[in-house]
Design an enzyme around this catalytic site. Structure first.
Site, PDB file in Angstrom:
ATOM      1  N   ASP A 268     -10.416  -2.969  47.787  1.00  0.00           N
ATOM      2  CA  ASP A 268      -9.206  -2.940  48.596  1.00  0.00           C
ATOM      3  C   ASP A 268      -8.068  -3.513  47.739  1.00  0.00           C
ATOM      4  OD1 ASP A 268      -8.772  -3.574  52.160  1.00  0.00           O
ATOM      5  OD2 ASP A 268      -7.394  -2.829  50.643  1.00  0.00           O
ATOM      6  N   GLU A 470      -2.582  -4.988  59.984  1.00  0.00           N
ATOM      7  CA  GLU A 470      -3.332  -6.021  59.258  1.00  0.00           C
ATOM      8  C   GLU A 470      -2.979  -7.421  59.762  1.00  0.00           C
ATOM      9  OE1 GLU A 470      -3.077  -3.397  55.233  1.00  0.00           O
ATOM     10  OE2 GLU A 470      -4.282  -5.211  55.140  1.00  0.00           O
TER      11      GLU A 470
HETATM   12  C1  GLC Z   1      -4.794  -2.248  52.780  1.00  0.00           C
HETATM   13  C2  GLC Z   1      -5.971  -2.125  53.721  1.00  0.00           C
HETATM   14  C3  GLC Z   1      -6.871  -0.946  53.432  1.00  0.00           C
HETATM   15  C4  GLC Z   1      -6.072   0.191  52.808  1.00  0.00           C
HETATM   16  C5  GLC Z   1      -5.552  -0.301  51.476  1.00  0.00           C
HETATM   17  C6  GLC Z   1      -4.645   0.734  50.804  1.00  0.00           C
HETATM   18  O1  GLC Z   1      -4.549  -3.599  52.486  1.00  0.00           O
HETATM   19  O2  GLC Z   1      -6.805  -3.279  53.839  1.00  0.00           O
HETATM   20  O3  GLC Z   1      -7.475  -0.558  54.675  1.00  0.00           O
HETATM   21  O4  GLC Z   1      -6.907   1.318  52.608  1.00  0.00           O
HETATM   22  O5  GLC Z   1      -4.850  -1.532  51.560  1.00  0.00           O
HETATM   23  O6  GLC Z   1      -3.456   0.886  51.564  1.00  0.00           O
END
Ligand code: GLC
Length: 746
Positions: A268, A470
């Site tokens: 991530d 988030e």
């Molecule tokens: C974010 C999320 C993840 C996402 C990634 C790319 O922080 O946690 O679900 O796919 O970054 O945007």
């Protein structure tokens, strides 16, 4: 093929920067194996760019990555990953489907499969290869800001829906169109435990017996793997203190060894940087633990350099790099990106067919999903609405497509500032009601503040949470505190006008007051661009079949609720339109609302009278100055010098004291994780809060709630101490009486 690649190019296959941090020239030089647009990313810096610009960038990066290489080294085209988590919603005009919490309420995997297929087609229009979806989190504490990305608190329902979306996106394993026309690579995320953190704190720690945790949070993965999911994203959270991005026992031992996953594991967003001992540009630990691709938005070149050096110096066996590269190449081969038939993005099926974004059949699927996800919690007989009725529609949310869409919509956080003109082809909840009312021979009037000339037969109040994504959505409790909807409901009640509540939220919330003030109440979740699906239920055009996929709380404290105990409405509850059984009056008591008003100790840049701040015994007048190794200086948060930045030297402490009672509530912002130990004390007890501060780091302004649960007792002051340099800012300190037993939170 791997054996004919240079080490530099092999490592580049394991690196994934974000589009706004590199250009085609860098892609040509390094040949990054993949890249992504983050929630706030858009081609050439424009997140509202037309679809043609998305496709143009895809072509440009394809071209750069397929330039000839010396010595016959194999050419490996790059690929683009995106978060199309409720439709291809980074792109203007795309169909915006309801978020996963609503899809869980439909209980219809076939519908979810159709949503996956429609989403894949719209992704192909813009030349993108890979969708970081489905989220298969099993959200167990609804205070978590990503609860709405979870289908359910029930692992089995999550597994069923997640697998369905995988098949919709990728196609059925073995089928002719698998990863072919109208199909993209899928990602099951975030492995694992994202929905099980302590108090629902995003990216936090998941504690407990590992088998018990697996029996809830790992359940969806074998099912997704069976459905053929090609990639899995590692999770930010830690399990019993070990960050998943560096957790070999789980990332390799469980995912590969026990579950037999053969696809690739992508990290991530800088998640590898959270591993103890790692930075975002230096982290062999992640690759050794089982991560195959580093999602490294802005430090790709530095990470590439350190990884190449670490293979050369033996820190990383080249065999591990080769294994990861092979996984990347295998997926590219399956997706048709390698070999003579590989096509430039704009030459592929659906590419450039911009009228497929938001095309009518897709919007019809979305409207069906909206209707099937509406959960009627209360109905004293006012639903279905009478044909010919004159209807007033109130609430600022009623005509806001953005608020109905929630987070991950055009921007990362979404938000009502995205006015309806950002959503061509979409239908707001208001617009759907207006059309249905007129078709029924009645009328509908929009009045955000609820005022009217002609007295209506009934009022529909649309209200709820404003969009977030988030950790921005993390809450300390489940009170729905905004009172716009409540005041409108009570006003109509006083005027003797029956009411219907349409509640927009990313999670179940404590809305006993609003339920009592409504004649009917519908949990609408985050329905997206096809708001007419709400009217389909309110007017009875479609049967109400939505069932809660999460337990709904009876009290406001928001403690984890995953079952009938403490639930106002249990998992699976949902009324049909003819179920008018009375709900009865609900208890409107809530400790968080009843407590004495908070006493401010520091607010708007001022220390209140009788409150003092000091460091190392030195007074800090109005929380400014230096002493005892601490420097306190004024900074601007919302207004000039309304906050303070505290810089601690090693072995220093800061104390604030005065007359007061109740919990300490501190609004603070901790840019970086503590380098050493951080403790807090009030009265006799000293508590180590290092780990909880670490989890809170880098997430912007947050609220620290310090109760007797971690302080032991309330002394007449609070001391924060550290043994290593530390810096954080404070915008407010207050004292407030909270319900007995309230946990500490950060
Ligand atoms: C974010 C999320 C993840 C996402 C990634 C790319 O922080 O946690 O679900 O796919 O970054 O945007």
């Amino acid at each position: 093929m791997v054996s004919r690649m240079s080490l530099e190019r092999k490592v580049a296959q394991l690196i994934q920067p974000q589009i706004n941090s590199f250009d085609a020239e860098e892609m040509r030089e390094y040949r990054w194996g993949s890249y992504l647009n983050g929630g706030n990313g858009g081609p050439y810096g424009d997140e509202f760019a037309p679809a043609s610009e998305w496709l143009r960038l895809a072509d440009e990066m394809w071209d750069a990555s397929t330039q000839p290489l010396p010595d016959g080294e194999p050419i490996i085209p790059t690929m683009w990953g995106t978060d199309a988590v409720h439709g291809h919603t980074n792109v203007v005009q795309a169909t915006i489907f309801p978020h996963n919490i609503a899809l869980g309420a439909t209980g219809d995997p076939d519908l979810v499969r159709l949503i996956g297929a429609a989403t894949a087609t719209e992704i192909e229009v813009t030349g993108i290869d890979w969708n970081f979806s489905p989220t298969v989190a099993v959200a167990r504490d609804d205070r978590w800001g990503r609860t709405y990305e979870s289908y359910s608190e029930d692992p089995e329902l999550v597994a069923q829906m997640g697998a369905a979306l995988v098949e919709g996106l990728q196609g059925k394993k073995g089928a002719e169109d698998y990863l072919g026309r109208g199909r993209v690579i899928a990602t099951a995320k975030h492995f694992f435990g994202d929905g099980g953190t302590d108090q629902g704190v995003d990216q936090g720690d998941v504690n407990g017996d590992i088998d018990a945790l697996k029996s809830i949070h790992a359940v969806p993965y074998p099912v997704a793997i069976e459905a053929g999911v090609e990639t899995i994203m590692a999770s930010f959270n830690s399990i019993n203190g070990t960050k998943m991005h560096g957790n070999e026992a789980l990332l390799t031992g469980v995912l590969r060894g026990e579950m037999g996953f053969e696809g690739l594991v992508v990290g991530d967003w800088n998640g590898h940087g959270q591993i103890a001992g790692c930075t975002v540009s230096d982290c062999p630990q992640a690759l050794m633990a089982g991560l195959d691709i580093y999602m490294v938005p802005d430090d790709a070149v530095a990470l590439h350099s350190s990884l190449v050096a670490q293979v050369r110096d033996g820190t990383i066996p080249e065999a591990r790099v080769d294994e990861a590269v092979a996984r990347v190449l295998r997926i590219k081969q399956r997706a048709g990106l390698l070999g003579p038939d590989a096509q430039r993005p704009s030459a592929r099926p659906n590419a450039g067919e911009y009228d497929k974004l938001g095309m009518a059949p897709h919007r019809a699927v979305a409207r069906e999903a909206v209707a099937k996800s509406q959960v009627i919690l209360k109905n004293d007989g006012v639903l279905p609405l009478k044909p010919g009725a004159d209807i007033l529609v109130a609430g600022v949310a009623a005509d806001s497509i953005a608020q109905a869409a929630g987070g991950w919509t055009l921007t990362w956080q979404g938000g009502r500032e995205l006015t309806n003109d950002y959503f061509p082809g979409a239908t707001s909840i208001w617009a759907g009601i207006e059309e249905a009312a007129q078709e029924s021979g009645g009328s509908a009037t929009l009045s955000a503040d609820g005022t009217f000339e002609e007295r209506p037969d009934i009022a529909i109040v649309v209200f709820g949470e404003e969009p977030y994504a988030e950790f921005a959505g993390d809450r300390k409790n489940l009170i729905f505190a905004d009172t716009e909807g409540l005041e409108l409901l009570r006003k109509f009640e006083e005027q003797g006008i029956p009411t219907v509540s349409v509640f927009l939220s990313g999670r179940p919330m404590w809305v006993n007051r609003e339920l009592n003030a409504s004649d009917a109440f519908v949990a609408s979740w985050l329905p997206g661009s096809e708001g007419a699906g709400v009217a389909d239920i309110l007017f009875g055009a479609k049967a109400a079949t939505g069932k809660l996929s999460f337990s709904w709380p009876a009290n406001c404290e928001g403690n984890p609720l995953n079952g009938p105990d403490g639930a106002l409405f249990a998992l699976g509850y949902g009324r049909s339109l003819d179920d008018t059984a009375p709900l009865g009056d609900l208890d409107e008591g809530c400790g968080f609302l009843d407590g004495a008003p908070a006493a401010d100790w520091f607010v708007n840049g001022r220390l209140s009278a009788g409150i003092s701040a000091s460091a190392g015994g030195m007074d800090l007048p109005n929380l400014r100055g230096e002493g005892g190794g601490v420097v306190a200086r004024g900074i601007d948060r919302n207004r000039q010098e309304d906050a303070r930045e505290l810089t601690f030297g090693p072995d220093s402490s800061f104390t604030v004291s005065g007359e007061g009672e109740g919990a300490y509530i501190i609004t603070y912002n901790l840019p970086a994780a503590p380098a050493g130990t951080v403790t807090i004390a009030s009265g006799e007890r000293t508590e180590d809060v290092t780990r909880r501060m670490t989890v809170a780091a880098g997430k912007g302004w947050r609220e620290m709630v310090l109760t007797e649960a971690c302080l032991g007792e309330f002394g007449d002051g609070l001391t924060i101490a550290t043994n290593a340099p530390l810096q954080f800012s404070i915008a407010q300190i207050s004292r407030s009486t909270l319900p007995e037993g309230t946990e500490c939170s950060f």
